[in-house]
Design an enzyme around this catalytic site. Sequence first.
Site, PDB file in Angstrom:
ATOM      1  N   ASP A 172       0.820  -1.218   0.000  1.00  0.00           N
ATOM      2  CA  ASP A 172       0.000   0.000   0.000  1.00  0.00           C
ATOM      3  C   ASP A 172       0.854   1.269   0.000  1.00  0.00           C
ATOM      4  O   ASP A 172       2.053   1.210   0.270  1.00  0.00           O
ATOM      5  CB  ASP A 172      -0.883   0.018   1.254  1.00  0.00           C
ATOM      6  CG  ASP A 172      -2.084  -0.896   1.105  1.00  0.00           C
ATOM      7  OD1 ASP A 172      -2.446  -1.206  -0.046  1.00  0.00           O
ATOM      8  OD2 ASP A 172      -2.644  -1.305   2.133  1.00  0.00           O
ATOM      9  N   TYR A 182       6.924  -9.971   7.045  1.00  0.00           N
ATOM     10  CA  TYR A 182       6.813  -8.523   7.210  1.00  0.00           C
ATOM     11  C   TYR A 182       7.414  -8.110   8.545  1.00  0.00           C
ATOM     12  O   TYR A 182       7.360  -8.871   9.517  1.00  0.00           O
ATOM     13  CB  TYR A 182       5.340  -8.088   7.205  1.00  0.00           C
ATOM     14  CG  TYR A 182       4.732  -7.960   5.831  1.00  0.00           C
ATOM     15  CD1 TYR A 182       4.872  -6.793   5.096  1.00  0.00           C
ATOM     16  CD2 TYR A 182       4.004  -9.010   5.269  1.00  0.00           C
ATOM     17  CE1 TYR A 182       4.302  -6.664   3.838  1.00  0.00           C
ATOM     18  CE2 TYR A 182       3.438  -8.896   4.007  1.00  0.00           C
ATOM     19  CZ  TYR A 182       3.592  -7.711   3.298  1.00  0.00           C
ATOM     20  OH  TYR A 182       3.030  -7.587   2.054  1.00  0.00           O
TER      21      TYR A 182
END
Lengths: 244, 244
Positions: B52, B110
């Site tokens: 994003d 992540y």
Amino acid sequence: MKRVLLTLSYDGTNFYGWQKQNGLRTVQGEIEKAIEIIAGKPCEVFGSGRTDAGVHALAQTAHFDLPVDIPISRLSEVLNNLLPGDIAITCAEEVDLNFHARFSIKKKRYQYRVYNGNVKDAFMCNRMGWVKYTLDEEKMLECAKLLEGRHDFHGYCSSATCTSDFIREIFAIDILKEDDFYYFEVEGSGFLYNMVRIIVGTIVDVGRGKLSIESAREALEKGDRSKAGVTMPASGLYLKSTTY
Amino acid sequence: MKRVLLTLSYDGTNFYGWQKQNGLRTVQGEIEKAIEIIAGKPCEVFGSGRTDAGVHALAQTAHFDLPVDIPISRLSEVLNNLLPGDIAITCAEEVDLNFHARFSIKKKRYQYRVYNGNVKDAFMCNRMGWVKYTLDEEKMLECAKLLEGRHDFHGYCSSATCTSDFIREIFAIDILKEDDFYYFEVEGSGFLYNMVRIIVGTIVDVGRGKLSIESAREALEKGDRSKAGVTMPASGLYLKSTTY
């Protein structure tokens, strides 16, 4: 009415510089918006000086006149809650009504950060200048010494500089190395447009052997910009301190 | 024709995310522009997945088919010179023609970075999430353990998620503390929309005592997003590695 001196830091990456401009996100604009919420009316904020788009501040200073009775001790916290995350007020204090953030200034110190590694690093781009070449520290120190003192810096400013007085005094140029990073610190009475970025660019160009110390001297003595080094990118420049 | 796998890092601050969008600055868009210069024609680049706006990558992976004969060993350097400073290719290697950066993936890791200091820091804003509250590490570890394993993560994704399959496997959630910083690492088979940011937000909310571990469990068991914690800001999220 109280005159307030703010000390603040900002990550300049996403600002069109300090100075308010219609429709653009600027540091002065954001601070004035936050103060207006507290004061209930617009209050002009006077910075110690402008910083360009992309330039950061570790400790910028600015004053304004607060027309409402709010305890100064709570002002930093209140403003920090109103301001975006990339501006932080580190101190708010009351000062004399004849104090002026720009005109009362005695000296200013800038830091220029250079990443000197070989490998491209995506996270350095907005925070540092990048110089891939090996730098000769002795040559850089020699160039720094040349520029210290009181000089006409016509050859060390952008052609866009709007002034007729090019005399400035550089009190010190310090060069620190730490791992893959160089920190150039320039302290002076005041600076012309792009002056720190051109001083550092000249020292770096001398350090990498692209420019001779004689050329740097000629730029200073003849006021010839073309004999000085490159203008380093804005992203590596930090306003480090102001002294009153 | 050769299929090339790129490993790259990027500072997501000034990108509208990974995916190409007309008129917006995106990572995929910048890479395709650079490759077109080399290839002489447009080449689609396939990422391991989208990130994003504001999300960073320490090691994103992406493949494309190179129609011209350029030594792969020089490709990183050539691309890095064409790309902007906030994208860095760290590796380029030839892979099998049936390799796919997205579909061949086995796991993804992540990292979420949290600044846990009291004092507002302007330079953290684009790089970290900021949590001012004291965090209870034992409670956070308990919450992390709850979420590890194979589950239906309906309660841990954004309502904008476009899928009918909410089953994912989390192999590990690690929590590291260093000075004023927390590093949350989440490794899994794949992730739903905003899943890592909601997992970290839930762990943090449990750690600061705002949310009970029972509520976090209910979110998981009933697929009820309202029982989980906040969605942490994009700026603290880093795609750390992909495994094929």
